[in-house]
Every structure is written in structure tokens, then in C-alpha cells.
Design an enzyme around this catalytic site. Structure first.
Site: not given
Ligand code: FE
Ligand code: ZN
Length: 250
Positions: A54, A56, A58-59, A113, A135, A173
């Protein structure tokens, strides 16, 4: 498929995948290029593809640097994330097959998410496999519903619960201890959950990925929408009603 989990950005994991080809690798959700580059250098492999669950940061934040150094790298993501993932070249939907380092991943659409969230499943053909779920699911819980509804997430979790029993879940995570603790408050009569929590507390700081699908089904309340004890405690009918209540109380 051989999987290496690289810790990144505090509590994220980036996963490196190696198939039969000795010189290639794929990266799942590289939120940071640096650990990926260190791993590639050590292993002597080149990056062949990037799988994104996805959009975001942080990915995805490591993608531009990785593509600079490995210009041939193909970036895969969900069709619903078009325009939100840097360098995306494949736009995947439910049931698509993605070639990865000599193996093939099946695509599951798992909104909740985010609305364009997908998961990649490598079926081992022997009653198990490897699921890269971003996530969507974590140890003892699910991802925050930023763009989707409880009903979206319920449909996504039904797909995951239906995967082969020995599936390993590579979630993005490390949240397991915190949320298994929380799960034990929601479902205090679940003895297996109590044992899971005790084991985790005795081994804090140890990575808990991959999760075992069978263990999540037995102890993660969000997979237990039809468990009689939990439904009775919540006062809800098995199914979506229980799932919605879980989303509201946790
Ligand atoms: Fe994440
Ligand atoms: Zn995420």
C-alpha cells in the site's frame, strides 16, 4: 521462497525474497533504501522487483533510491494505488499472478487500512505458504482503518482466514507484544491467548514475524468473529456484528 526480515524505521519490517535464481532478489515494502542496499551488497544479489502492499511512506519511501541504483527494477502495487506509489509499473487486482524471482505470487485485494491495499501470497502447494500482508494484520490485531470500513476489513480478513492452515504471515510492523496484551483484555477467557501472551512476555525484544495463521485464528480476536465464547462476552451475533463491535472497542 526464502525470506529475510530487515528491521527498518523503528518498528517496520522490509522483507527480502530469494527464489531459485542465485543472483536476484525482491524487496517487499522498502520504506527505507539503506537496509535493502546493505543486504544486497552482502548477498551479492541484484534487485529484480519491488512489491508494495500500500502507498504509505513507511512502505514506499525507499523506492526512488532503489530504482536509481537498479533502474530495471519493476514496482508492483494495487490498481487502486495508481498515482500514489513512486515508479509503479504494475497495477494489480484480485487473482493476478506476479512472477517474483522464479516463483509466482497471487494477489489478494485486502482493503481496510487503505482502500488500495493488496497482499501477496506464495502458495507452497503443501498446505502452507507465505503471505505478505502489509498493514492488514498484525500479531493480535489489525491495521488502523484509515480509508476503509469495518465491513471492508471483515471481507479482507475472511480471505486471509481461508488461506491454507500452515500459512506464515509476514506483517510489516512489530506490534505483537503490545496488541496481544490488548487482545487478552478483550478475550480474557481464551486460554491459548493467555499462553501466547506469557510466552511473548518471556521473550520481549525477539522478532515475532512470521506470524502463524493458525495462531492468529486461535488468539487474535479479529479472526474470531464466530468464536462462541467471545461473541457471548461481547453480546453480539457471530459474524459481522461481532467484528464491528471489536473494531469499536479496541
Ligand atoms: Fe505501515
Ligand atoms: Zn500503512
Amino acid at each position: 521462497m526464502e525470506v529475510t526480515a530487515l528491521p527498518a524505521l523503528g518498528d517496520n519490517y522490509i522483507f527480502m525474497l530469494c527464489g531459485d535464481a542465485p543472483d536476484r532478489a525482491a524487496a517487499v515494502d522498502p520504506g527505507d533504501a539503506r537496509p535493502v542496499l546493505r543486504w544486497l551488497e552482502k548477498s551479492g544479489r541484484r534487485l529484480e522487483s519491488i512489491l508494495i502492499t500500500h502507498h504509505h511512506p513507511d512502505h514506499t519511501a525507499g523506492i526512488p533510491r532503489l530504482r536509481e541504483l537498479f533502474p530495471g527494477t519493476g514496482v508492483c502495487g494495487g490498481a487502486g494505488d495508481r498515482g500514489r506509489i513512486p515508479g509503479q509499473a504494475r497495477f494489480l487486482s484480485e487473482g493476478d499472478a506476479v512472477p517474483v524471482c522464479g516463483a509466482a505470487a497471487g494477489v489478494l485485494e485486502v482493503p481496510g487500512h487503505t482502500r488500495g491495499h493488496i497482499a501477496y501470497f506464495f502458495d507452497d502447494g503443501r498446505g502452507g505458504g507465505d503471505l505478505f500482508s502489509g498493514d492488514t494484520v498484525f500479531g493480535g490485531t489489525i491495521g488502523n482503518l484509515f480509508e476503509g470500513t469495518p465491513d471492508d476489513m471483515f471481507a479482507s480478513l475472511q480471505k486471509i482466514r481461508a488461506l491454507p492452515g500452515a500459512t506464515r504471515i509476514w506483517c510489516a510492523h512489530e506490534y505483537t507484544l503490545q496488541f496481544v496484551r490488548e487482545a487478552a483484555r478483550v478475550d480474557p477467557d481464551n486460554e491459548r491467548l493467555g499462553r501466547r501472551l506469557a510466552a511473548l512476555e518471556g521473550a520481549a525484544d525477539r522478532p515475532t514475524v512470521p506470524l502463524a495463521l493458525a495462531e492468529e485464528c486461535a488468539t487474535n480476536p479479529f479472526f474470531r468473529w464466530d468464536a462462541p465464547g467471545l461473541c457471548e462476552r461481547l453480546g453480539t451475533a457471530p459474524g459481522i456484528e461481532t467484528f464491528r463491535r471489536l473494531c469499536a472497542v479496541t
